[in-house]
Design a protein around this motif. Structure first.
Motif, PDB file in Angstrom:
ATOM      1  N   ARG A 164       0.816  -1.221   0.000  1.00 16.27           N
ATOM      2  CA  ARG A 164       0.000   0.000   0.000  1.00 16.27           C
ATOM      3  C   ARG A 164       0.846   1.266   0.000  1.00 16.27           C
ATOM      4  O   ARG A 164       0.321   2.364  -0.171  1.00 16.27           O
ATOM      5  CB  ARG A 164      -0.916   0.025   1.234  1.00 16.27           C
ATOM      6  CG  ARG A 164      -1.929  -1.092   1.311  1.00 16.27           C
ATOM      7  CD  ARG A 164      -2.757  -0.965   2.583  1.00 16.27           C
ATOM      8  NE  ARG A 164      -3.810  -1.969   2.660  1.00 16.27           N
ATOM      9  CZ  ARG A 164      -4.651  -2.080   3.672  1.00 16.27           C
ATOM     10  NH1 ARG A 164      -4.575  -1.248   4.694  1.00 16.27           N
ATOM     11  NH2 ARG A 164      -5.572  -3.018   3.665  1.00 16.27           N
ATOM     12  N   LEU A 165       2.142   1.117   0.240  1.00 20.08           N
ATOM     13  CA  LEU A 165       3.033   2.272   0.334  1.00 20.08           C
ATOM     14  C   LEU A 165       3.594   2.635  -1.037  1.00 20.08           C
ATOM     15  O   LEU A 165       3.626   1.795  -1.940  1.00 20.08           O
ATOM     16  CB  LEU A 165       4.185   1.954   1.292  1.00 20.08           C
ATOM     17  CG  LEU A 165       3.804   1.570   2.723  1.00 20.08           C
ATOM     18  CD1 LEU A 165       5.054   1.228   3.522  1.00 20.08           C
ATOM     19  CD2 LEU A 165       3.011   2.690   3.391  1.00 20.08           C
TER      20      LEU A 165
ATOM     21  N   ARG B  95      15.128   5.173  10.655  1.00 19.18           N
ATOM     22  CA  ARG B  95      15.428   3.763  10.911  1.00 19.18           C
ATOM     23  C   ARG B  95      16.805   3.627  11.549  1.00 19.18           C
ATOM     24  O   ARG B  95      16.971   2.895  12.534  1.00 19.18           O
ATOM     25  CB  ARG B  95      15.366   2.995   9.588  1.00 19.18           C
ATOM     26  CG  ARG B  95      15.756   1.550   9.687  1.00 19.18           C
ATOM     27  CD  ARG B  95      15.739   0.897   8.310  1.00 19.18           C
ATOM     28  NE  ARG B  95      16.197  -0.484   8.395  1.00 19.18           N
ATOM     29  CZ  ARG B  95      16.333  -1.302   7.362  1.00 19.18           C
ATOM     30  NH1 ARG B  95      16.036  -0.882   6.150  1.00 19.18           N
ATOM     31  NH2 ARG B  95      16.752  -2.546   7.529  1.00 19.18           N
ATOM     32  N   ARG B  96      17.772   4.337  11.007  1.00 15.72           N
ATOM     33  CA  ARG B  96      19.120   4.309  11.585  1.00 15.72           C
ATOM     34  C   ARG B  96      19.093   4.798  13.034  1.00 15.72           C
ATOM     35  O   ARG B  96      19.724   4.205  13.920  1.00 15.72           O
ATOM     36  CB  ARG B  96      20.046   5.180  10.739  1.00 15.72           C
ATOM     37  CG  ARG B  96      21.494   5.209  11.204  1.00 15.72           C
ATOM     38  CD  ARG B  96      22.345   6.048  10.260  1.00 15.72           C
ATOM     39  NE  ARG B  96      21.928   7.449  10.253  1.00 15.72           N
ATOM     40  CZ  ARG B  96      22.269   8.333   9.311  1.00 15.72           C
ATOM     41  NH1 ARG B  96      23.021   7.957   8.284  1.00 15.72           N
ATOM     42  NH2 ARG B  96      21.857   9.574   9.374  1.00 15.72           N
ATOM     43  N   ASP B  97      18.354   5.878  13.277  1.00 17.00           N
ATOM     44  CA  ASP B  97      18.248   6.413  14.636  1.00 17.00           C
ATOM     45  C   ASP B  97      17.610   5.392  15.579  1.00 17.00           C
ATOM     46  O   ASP B  97      17.993   5.297  16.755  1.00 17.00           O
ATOM     47  CB  ASP B  97      17.413   7.693  14.635  1.00 17.00           C
ATOM     48  CG  ASP B  97      18.117   8.867  13.978  1.00 17.00           C
ATOM     49  OD1 ASP B  97      19.350   8.792  13.789  1.00 17.00           O
ATOM     50  OD2 ASP B  97      17.426   9.855  13.652  1.00 17.00           O
TER      51      ASP B  97
ATOM     52  N   VAL C  87       8.009   3.329  12.985  1.00 16.88           N
ATOM     53  CA  VAL C  87       9.000   4.339  12.603  1.00 16.88           C
ATOM     54  C   VAL C  87       8.411   5.247  11.525  1.00 16.88           C
ATOM     55  O   VAL C  87       8.544   6.484  11.580  1.00 16.88           O
ATOM     56  CB  VAL C  87      10.298   3.663  12.109  1.00 16.88           C
ATOM     57  CG1 VAL C  87      11.212   4.670  11.408  1.00 16.88           C
ATOM     58  CG2 VAL C  87      11.037   3.023  13.276  1.00 16.88           C
ATOM     59  N   LEU C  88       7.745   4.664  10.546  1.00 16.83           N
ATOM     60  CA  LEU C  88       7.115   5.453   9.489  1.00 16.83           C
ATOM     61  C   LEU C  88       6.010   6.332  10.053  1.00 16.83           C
ATOM     62  O   LEU C  88       5.916   7.525   9.724  1.00 16.83           O
ATOM     63  CB  LEU C  88       6.546   4.524   8.413  1.00 16.83           C
ATOM     64  CG  LEU C  88       5.703   5.187   7.316  1.00 16.83           C
ATOM     65  CD1 LEU C  88       6.538   6.197   6.530  1.00 16.83           C
ATOM     66  CD2 LEU C  88       5.120   4.126   6.384  1.00 16.83           C
TER      67      LEU C  88
ATOM     68  N   VAL D  39      11.123  -0.202   3.976  1.00 12.34           N
ATOM     69  CA  VAL D  39      10.153  -0.631   4.992  1.00 12.34           C
ATOM     70  C   VAL D  39      10.081  -2.159   5.041  1.00 12.34           C
ATOM     71  O   VAL D  39      10.044  -2.763   6.120  1.00 12.34           O
ATOM     72  CB  VAL D  39       8.762  -0.030   4.723  1.00 12.34           C
ATOM     73  CG1 VAL D  39       7.768  -0.495   5.793  1.00 12.34           C
ATOM     74  CG2 VAL D  39       8.832   1.502   4.706  1.00 12.34           C
ATOM     75  N   PHE D  40      10.072  -2.791   3.882  1.00 14.48           N
ATOM     76  CA  PHE D  40      10.053  -4.259   3.801  1.00 14.48           C
ATOM     77  C   PHE D  40      11.288  -4.840   4.493  1.00 14.48           C
ATOM     78  O   PHE D  40      11.195  -5.756   5.313  1.00 14.48           O
ATOM     79  CB  PHE D  40       9.984  -4.663   2.331  1.00 14.48           C
ATOM     80  CG  PHE D  40       9.846  -6.138   2.045  1.00 14.48           C
ATOM     81  CD1 PHE D  40       9.523  -7.054   3.036  1.00 14.48           C
ATOM     82  CD2 PHE D  40      10.039  -6.609   0.746  1.00 14.48           C
ATOM     83  CE1 PHE D  40       9.399  -8.421   2.742  1.00 14.48           C
ATOM     84  CE2 PHE D  40       9.914  -7.958   0.442  1.00 14.48           C
ATOM     85  CZ  PHE D  40       9.606  -8.861   1.454  1.00 14.48           C
TER      86      PHE D  40
END
Length: 203
Positions: free
Chosen positions: A80-81, A148-150, A103-104, A89-90
């Protein structure tokens, strides 16, 4: 846009083969599929009545790819993204489960598209992501990779046993950080000095 099969193949290659690290909450893992996932799915590959390490070792790359496509891409609704955002994301969903979606969802607030942070890609999260992506496509993809890294750094802050995944023994970037940066434009990669400053408090 790359196909889900291609993305899944890349994830399997990135994950590597069988490991059983006592510091990894996922337990025994092969091609990125954990023993907990295999037990949840009832994958008794050797048909001995239970799902144990032997079954994890027996898992093939092809089986792992199908698991990822069905349970880490299809079921969570990553399709859906926006296509450009899907690979990161995957990949994180395989690595961190629903936290990848949280996170998103947290990030969307910075694009003035706040949603409920519940780890689920429902209609509202999908619509908010599409709007944010429409405003700044490249920026959203990079911003997600940075967030994501954070997340990985913060997780290692809280859980010392996981710091080896964020920092190598020689002080360089660990697998979590280099993996996140694969999905971030080079100009936003941390320098070695910046990375070392970020982890300096770990001792």
């Amino acid at each position: 846009m790359r196909s889900v099969d291609a993305i899944a193949r890349d994830i399997v290659a990135r994950e590597g083969g069988f490991v059983d690290d006592p510091d990894d909450p996922g337990g025994a893992t092969n091609h990125g599929v954990t023993i907990h996932t295999m037990r949840r799915l009832g994958l008794d590959l050797d048909r001995d009545g239970d799902v144990d390490t032997a079954d994890v070792k027996a898992l093939s790359q092809a089986q792992a790819i199908e698991i990822f496509k069905k349970h880490y891409y299809g079921k969570p609704g990553i399709d859906r993204l926006p296509g450009a955002l899907q690979p990161s994301v995957f990949d994180m969903y395989v690595n961190a489960g629903a936290q990848a979606v949280r996170v998103l969802q947290n990030l969307l607030a910075s694009f003035d598209e706040p949603v409920t942070v519940d780890g689920v890609i429902g209609p509202r999260t999908a619509a908010a992501t599409a709007l944010a992506f429409g405003k700044a496509p490249d920026h959203l993809v990079d911003a997600y990779g940075i967030a994501r890294r954070d997340y990985y750094y913060a997780l290692a802050d809280r859980r010392p046993s996981s710091r080896k995944y964020a920092r190598r023994r020689d002080g360089g970037k660990g697998g979590w950080i280099t993996r996140a940066e694969e999905f971030i434009s080079t100009r936003f990669h941390l320098s070695l000095a910046q990375h070392r400053a970020r982890v300096a408090s770990w001792g």
